[in-house]
Scaffold this motif. Structure first.
Motif, PDB file in Angstrom:
ATOM      1  N   VAL A 147      -6.798 -80.798 -68.387  1.00  0.00           N
ATOM      2  CA  VAL A 147      -5.773 -81.640 -68.991  1.00  0.00           C
ATOM      3  C   VAL A 147      -5.093 -82.416 -67.884  1.00  0.00           C
ATOM      4  O   VAL A 147      -4.596 -81.823 -66.909  1.00  0.00           O
ATOM      5  N   ILE A 148      -5.092 -83.722 -68.029  1.00  0.00           N
ATOM      6  CA  ILE A 148      -4.562 -84.605 -66.996  1.00  0.00           C
ATOM      7  C   ILE A 148      -3.439 -85.447 -67.580  1.00  0.00           C
ATOM      8  O   ILE A 148      -3.572 -85.992 -68.674  1.00  0.00           O
ATOM      9  N   SER A 149      -2.356 -85.536 -66.855  1.00  0.00           N
ATOM     10  CA  SER A 149      -1.260 -86.408 -67.269  1.00  0.00           C
ATOM     11  C   SER A 149      -0.974 -87.409 -66.163  1.00  0.00           C
ATOM     12  O   SER A 149      -1.140 -87.105 -64.975  1.00  0.00           O
ATOM     13  N   CYS A 172      -0.472 -88.418 -60.827  1.00  0.00           N
ATOM     14  CA  CYS A 172      -1.470 -87.740 -61.632  1.00  0.00           C
ATOM     15  C   CYS A 172      -1.317 -86.233 -61.454  1.00  0.00           C
ATOM     16  O   CYS A 172      -1.341 -85.737 -60.325  1.00  0.00           O
ATOM     17  N   GLN A 173      -1.166 -85.540 -62.568  1.00  0.00           N
ATOM     18  CA  GLN A 173      -0.982 -84.097 -62.551  1.00  0.00           C
ATOM     19  C   GLN A 173      -2.089 -83.440 -63.360  1.00  0.00           C
ATOM     20  O   GLN A 173      -2.370 -83.858 -64.486  1.00  0.00           O
ATOM     21  N   VAL A 174      -2.720 -82.418 -62.791  1.00  0.00           N
ATOM     22  CA  VAL A 174      -3.776 -81.670 -63.478  1.00  0.00           C
ATOM     23  C   VAL A 174      -3.242 -80.290 -63.827  1.00  0.00           C
ATOM     24  O   VAL A 174      -2.421 -79.731 -63.084  1.00  0.00           O
ATOM     25  N   ASP A 175      -3.734 -79.730 -64.927  1.00  0.00           N
ATOM     26  CA  ASP A 175      -3.171 -78.474 -65.412  1.00  0.00           C
ATOM     27  C   ASP A 175      -3.678 -77.247 -64.665  1.00  0.00           C
ATOM     28  O   ASP A 175      -3.225 -76.137 -64.922  1.00  0.00           O
ATOM     29  N   LEU A 235      -1.457 -92.522 -56.455  1.00  0.00           N
ATOM     30  CA  LEU A 235      -2.092 -93.771 -56.046  1.00  0.00           C
ATOM     31  C   LEU A 235      -1.003 -94.830 -56.018  1.00  0.00           C
ATOM     32  O   LEU A 235      -0.269 -94.991 -56.993  1.00  0.00           O
ATOM     33  N   THR A 236      -0.877 -95.541 -54.911  1.00  0.00           N
ATOM     34  CA  THR A 236       0.060 -96.642 -54.818  1.00  0.00           C
ATOM     35  C   THR A 236      -0.711 -97.953 -54.830  1.00  0.00           C
ATOM     36  O   THR A 236      -1.696 -98.095 -54.105  1.00  0.00           O
ATOM     37  N   VAL A 237      -0.269 -98.876 -55.647  1.00  0.00           N
ATOM     38  CA  VAL A 237      -0.814-100.228 -55.637  1.00  0.00           C
ATOM     39  C   VAL A 237       0.206-101.081 -54.889  1.00  0.00           C
ATOM     40  O   VAL A 237       1.341-101.254 -55.361  1.00  0.00           O
TER      41      VAL A 237
END
Lengths: 113, 114
Positions: B3-5, B23-26, B78-80
């Motif tokens: 699960v990715i948020s 980005c956070q993964v469970d 990630l930075t744009v």
């Protein structure tokens, strides 16, 4: 390097008709192949995958795909289209041992009554 | 599956500014990937982020434009940087836990640069 070609950027079918979305791959090693679906304004969802087991792979929502090594193909099919199948479909191949995916250009499926 | 948020889910930014996407993964994962999907296009891999090492960038993408952090096994950013309208895209974070490389996608961040 691995690559994927999806034939047909747009496919239109009638509700109840056969869905056939084409995908050909190029790979120097036995490939791992994937089909993903993207509904409007949503993320990508895995439909099915081929991982060198059975050549006929069944996925969600009634879709299936057959791996044909001689034809370097992994076409996606569904016997009877539903209106809810309208979406963008992406074929992908895993590149080497790095677990990163190379995506095809995508095929937009339209289903009309 | 994983699960990715992602945060933010969407943003509208001005030219020349920068945006950092989280980005956070469970659960703990070794590899995380960042993709870009330009309007009406397919997905293009930007970089692979492994915890404890520098990110590996694909051809056409550079660290100065897309710096990535991977401080632990469940999180990445990630930075744009110095954005232009051409950076308007959906940015997607993914991870892979399965041997065959199945990737699980987050909902993406829809970025519009004016």
């Amino acid at each position: 390097a691995q690559s994927v070609t999806q034939l047909g950027s747009h496919v239109s079918v009638s509700e109840g008709a056969l869905v056939l979305l084409r995908c050909n791959y190029s790979s120097s090693v036995p490939p791992y192949l994937f089909w993903y679906v993207q509904y409007p304004n949503q993320g990508l969802q895995l439909l099915l995958k081929y991982t060198s087991a059975a050549t006929l792979v069944k996925g969600i929502n009634g879709f299936e795909a057959e791996f044909k090594k001689s034809e370097t193909s992994f076409h996606l099919t569904k016997p009877s289209a539903h209106m809810s199948d309208a979406a963008e479909y992406f074929c992908a191949v895993r590149e080497g041992g790095y677990n990163k995916l190379i995506f095809g250009a995508g095929t937009r499926l339209a289903v009309h009554p | 599956s994983a699960v990715i948020s992602q945060k933010p889910s969407r943003d509208i930014c001005q030219r020349g500014t920068s945006l950092t996407i989280q980005c956070q993964v469970d659960s703990q994962v070794t590899m995380m990937f960042w993709y870009r999907q330009q309007p009406g296009q397919s997905l293009t891999l930007i970089a692979t982020a492994n915890q404890g090492s520098e990110a590996t960038y694909e051809s056409g993408f550079v660290i100065d434009k897309f710096p990535i952090s991977r401080p632990n096994l469940t999180f990445s950013t990630l930075t744009v940087s110095n954005m232009s309208p051409e950076d308007s895209s959906i940015y997607l974070c993914t991870t892979s836990r399965a041997r065959e490389g199945t990737q699980y996608f987050g909902p993406g961040t829809r970025l519009t640069v004016l």
